[in-house]
Design a protein around this motif. Structure first.
Motif, PDB file in Angstrom:
ATOM      1  N   PRO A   1      17.438 -12.727  38.799  1.00 23.87           N
ATOM      2  CA  PRO A   1      17.126 -11.558  37.719  1.00 23.87           C
ATOM      3  C   PRO A   1      18.932 -11.171  37.349  1.00 23.87           C
ATOM      4  O   PRO A   1      19.434 -10.760  37.541  1.00 23.87           O
ATOM      5  N   VAL A   2      19.009 -11.946  35.789  1.00 26.27           N
ATOM      6  CA  VAL A   2      20.637 -11.558  35.517  1.00 26.27           C
ATOM      7  C   VAL A   2      20.510 -10.175  34.666  1.00 26.27           C
ATOM      8  O   VAL A   2      19.698  -9.666  34.385  1.00 26.27           O
ATOM      9  N   GLY A   3      21.438  -9.281  34.488  1.00 25.85           N
ATOM     10  CA  GLY A   3      21.867  -7.675  34.031  1.00 25.85           C
ATOM     11  C   GLY A   3      22.129  -8.460  32.080  1.00 25.85           C
ATOM     12  O   GLY A   3      21.944  -9.266  32.274  1.00 25.85           O
ATOM     13  N   GLU A   4      21.775  -7.036  32.313  1.00 15.57           N
ATOM     14  CA  GLU A   4      21.679  -7.091  30.087  1.00 15.57           C
ATOM     15  C   GLU A   4      22.653  -7.614  29.915  1.00 15.57           C
ATOM     16  O   GLU A   4      22.493  -8.236  28.982  1.00 15.57           O
ATOM     17  N   HIS A   5      23.946  -7.497  30.701  1.00 13.08           N
ATOM     18  CA  HIS A   5      24.864  -7.914  29.467  1.00 13.08           C
ATOM     19  C   HIS A   5      25.760  -8.972  31.360  1.00 13.08           C
ATOM     20  O   HIS A   5      25.603  -8.208  31.669  1.00 13.08           O
ATOM     21  N   LEU A   6      26.069  -9.725  30.805  1.00 10.50           N
ATOM     22  CA  LEU A   6      27.173 -11.054  30.955  1.00 10.50           C
ATOM     23  C   LEU A   6      28.613 -10.982  31.426  1.00 10.50           C
ATOM     24  O   LEU A   6      29.000 -10.550  30.046  1.00 10.50           O
ATOM     25  N   VAL A   7      28.730 -10.326  32.477  1.00 10.89           N
ATOM     26  CA  VAL A   7      30.591 -10.438  32.299  1.00 10.89           C
ATOM     27  C   VAL A   7      31.098 -11.876  33.094  1.00 10.89           C
ATOM     28  O   VAL A   7      30.162 -11.937  34.231  1.00 10.89           O
ATOM     29  N   TYR A   8      31.591 -12.585  31.988  1.00 11.90           N
ATOM     30  CA  TYR A   8      32.517 -13.609  32.605  1.00 11.90           C
ATOM     31  C   TYR A   8      34.037 -13.149  32.618  1.00 11.90           C
ATOM     32  O   TYR A   8      34.100 -12.928  31.982  1.00 11.90           O
ATOM     33  N   VAL A   9      34.965 -13.398  34.210  1.00  8.71           N
ATOM     34  CA  VAL A   9      35.351 -13.623  34.365  1.00  8.71           C
ATOM     35  C   VAL A   9      35.691 -14.983  35.462  1.00  8.71           C
ATOM     36  O   VAL A   9      35.585 -16.000  35.770  1.00  8.71           O
ATOM     37  N   CYS A  10      37.329 -15.743  34.127  1.00 12.93           N
ATOM     38  CA  CYS A  10      37.799 -16.513  34.164  1.00 12.93           C
ATOM     39  C   CYS A  10      38.454 -16.954  35.405  1.00 12.93           C
ATOM     40  O   CYS A  10      39.584 -15.725  36.142  1.00 12.93           O
ATOM     41  N   VAL A  11      38.575 -17.955  36.732  1.00 16.39           N
ATOM     42  CA  VAL A  11      39.355 -17.970  38.149  1.00 16.39           C
ATOM     43  C   VAL A  11      40.106 -18.951  37.387  1.00 16.39           C
ATOM     44  O   VAL A  11      40.253 -19.851  38.560  1.00 16.39           O
ATOM     45  N   GLY A  12      39.442 -19.505  36.086  1.00 19.26           N
ATOM     46  CA  GLY A  12      41.549 -20.422  35.481  1.00 19.26           C
ATOM     47  C   GLY A  12      42.011 -20.899  36.070  1.00 19.26           C
ATOM     48  O   GLY A  12      42.626 -19.610  36.636  1.00 19.26           O
ATOM     49  N   THR A  13      43.032 -22.160  36.754  1.00 17.16           N
ATOM     50  CA  THR A  13      44.052 -21.654  37.446  1.00 17.16           C
ATOM     51  C   THR A  13      45.403 -20.751  36.742  1.00 17.16           C
ATOM     52  O   THR A  13      46.192 -20.152  37.073  1.00 17.16           O
ATOM     53  N   ALA A  14      45.411 -20.920  35.713  1.00 18.95           N
ATOM     54  CA  ALA A  14      46.424 -19.967  34.580  1.00 18.95           C
ATOM     55  C   ALA A  14      46.049 -18.294  34.916  1.00 18.95           C
ATOM     56  O   ALA A  14      46.763 -17.093  35.147  1.00 18.95           O
ATOM     57  N   CYS A  15      44.136 -17.960  34.809  1.00 20.01           N
ATOM     58  CA  CYS A  15      43.677 -16.800  34.863  1.00 20.01           C
ATOM     59  C   CYS A  15      44.571 -16.303  36.713  1.00 20.01           C
ATOM     60  O   CYS A  15      45.034 -15.277  36.321  1.00 20.01           O
ATOM     61  N   HIS A  16      43.554 -17.007  37.077  1.00 18.46           N
ATOM     62  CA  HIS A  16      44.673 -17.145  38.674  1.00 18.46           C
ATOM     63  C   HIS A  16      45.533 -16.184  39.270  1.00 18.46           C
ATOM     64  O   HIS A  16      45.477 -15.394  39.754  1.00 18.46           O
ATOM     65  N   VAL A  17      46.463 -17.519  39.079  1.00 17.08           N
ATOM     66  CA  VAL A  17      47.995 -17.000  38.895  1.00 17.08           C
ATOM     67  C   VAL A  17      48.416 -15.997  38.269  1.00 17.08           C
ATOM     68  O   VAL A  17      48.991 -14.606  38.608  1.00 17.08           O
ATOM     69  N   LYS A  18      48.004 -15.172  36.520  1.00 12.59           N
ATOM     70  CA  LYS A  18      48.149 -14.410  36.335  1.00 12.59           C
ATOM     71  C   LYS A  18      47.239 -13.110  37.352  1.00 12.59           C
ATOM     72  O   LYS A  18      47.273 -11.977  36.622  1.00 12.59           O
ATOM     73  N   GLY A  19      46.073 -13.463  38.269  1.00 11.89           N
ATOM     74  CA  GLY A  19      45.908 -12.403  39.334  1.00 11.89           C
ATOM     75  C   GLY A  19      44.410 -11.654  38.391  1.00 11.89           C
ATOM     76  O   GLY A  19      43.381 -10.638  38.752  1.00 11.89           O
ATOM     77  N   SER A  20      43.323 -13.124  38.216  1.00  7.49           N
ATOM     78  CA  SER A  20      42.185 -12.610  37.924  1.00  7.49           C
ATOM     79  C   SER A  20      41.077 -12.083  39.311  1.00  7.49           C
ATOM     80  O   SER A  20      40.168 -11.025  38.647  1.00  7.49           O
ATOM     81  N   GLN A  21      41.831 -12.272  40.102  1.00  4.11           N
ATOM     82  CA  GLN A  21      41.482 -11.840  41.710  1.00  4.11           C
ATOM     83  C   GLN A  21      40.870  -9.929  41.394  1.00  4.11           C
ATOM     84  O   GLN A  21      39.881  -9.698  41.981  1.00  4.11           O
ATOM     85  N   SER A  22      41.988  -9.657  40.966  1.00  2.00           N
ATOM     86  CA  SER A  22      41.804  -8.308  41.103  1.00  2.00           C
ATOM     87  C   SER A  22      41.386  -7.749  39.960  1.00  2.00           C
ATOM     88  O   SER A  22      40.463  -6.675  40.122  1.00  2.00           O
ATOM     89  N   VAL A  23      41.617  -7.856  38.688  1.00  2.00           N
ATOM     90  CA  VAL A  23      40.078  -7.881  37.298  1.00  2.00           C
ATOM     91  C   VAL A  23      38.884  -8.270  38.415  1.00  2.00           C
ATOM     92  O   VAL A  23      38.409  -7.322  37.831  1.00  2.00           O
ATOM     93  N   LEU A  24      38.352  -9.348  39.012  1.00  2.00           N
ATOM     94  CA  LEU A  24      37.209  -9.533  39.325  1.00  2.00           C
ATOM     95  C   LEU A  24      36.780  -8.346  40.001  1.00  2.00           C
ATOM     96  O   LEU A  24      35.681  -7.481  40.228  1.00  2.00           O
ATOM     97  N   ASP A  25      37.883  -8.415  41.078  1.00  2.00           N
ATOM     98  CA  ASP A  25      37.459  -7.108  42.646  1.00  2.00           C
ATOM     99  C   ASP A  25      37.046  -5.195  41.300  1.00  2.00           C
ATOM    100  O   ASP A  25      36.057  -4.505  41.886  1.00  2.00           O
TER     101      ASP A  25
END
Length: 171
Positions: free
Chosen positions: A70-94
């Motif tokens: 099951p998924v939660g009531e709200h879906l949180v999408y985190v972009c991990v594409g190249t631009a987002c990855h380079v700008k720190g999406s992993q720390s946002v995800l963490d």
């Protein structure tokens, strides 16, 4: 565990057809209805169609679009594409995982309110890194701004906002 109403599965198969060629469409419709693929629904497919349990299992586990939990009531999408990855999406995800108390190896918080899903690109590269909760998109995120993004979303939800639109811009 909540019992699943399988009459919806019966209606989906009646509408799409009982042949194997419709399996992906059947699975998509079931997931749209329940927000994941319940085991009971997958078993029901084979009981009332020409589709074998092996086909159901093979297709539903091969494609990453299908969820078996099951998924939660709200879906949180985190972009991990190249631009987002380079700008720190992993720390946002963490940071999101920590603040939402999502256990290691999981994607949904213990209360079933939020499910995090990594996406390859959200099409907002100039706002990298980007995340979206339901339909509220925030950009230029940092691990520090995640808490404010969650608070803003909760506030809009509590206020009854239907289609929140916000792009958080970090200083």
């Amino acid at each position: 565990m909540t019992e699943i109403d399988l009459t919806h599965v019966d209606r989906i198969i009646a509408r799409i057809g009982p042949q194997r060629k419709g399996l992906i469409s059947i699975l998509q419709a079931i997931q749209e209805r329940y927000r994941y693929l319940p085991a009971e629904a997958l078993e029901r497919i084979s009981q009332i169609s020409e589709i074998t349990p092996a086909d159901v299992a093979g297709v539903s586990t091969f494609y990453d679009q299908f969820r078996h939990t099951p998924v939660g009531e709200h879906l949180v999408y985190v972009c991990v594409g190249t631009a987002c990855h380079v700008k720190g999406s992993q720390s946002v995800l963490d940071s999101l995982r920590e603040r939402l108390e999502i256990p290691a190896g999981g994607d949904t918080d213990p209360r079933g309110r939020y499910t995090i899903q990594r996406v390859a690109c959200m099409g907002c590269c100039t706002l990298a890194p980007v995340a979206r909760i339901d339909d509220a998109t925030s950009g230029h995120l940092t691990s520090e701004s995640v808490e404010q993004m969650l608070a803003d979303f909760a506030h809009r939800k509590a206020a009854g906002a239907r289609r929140p639109r916000r792009v958080a811009l970090a200083a």
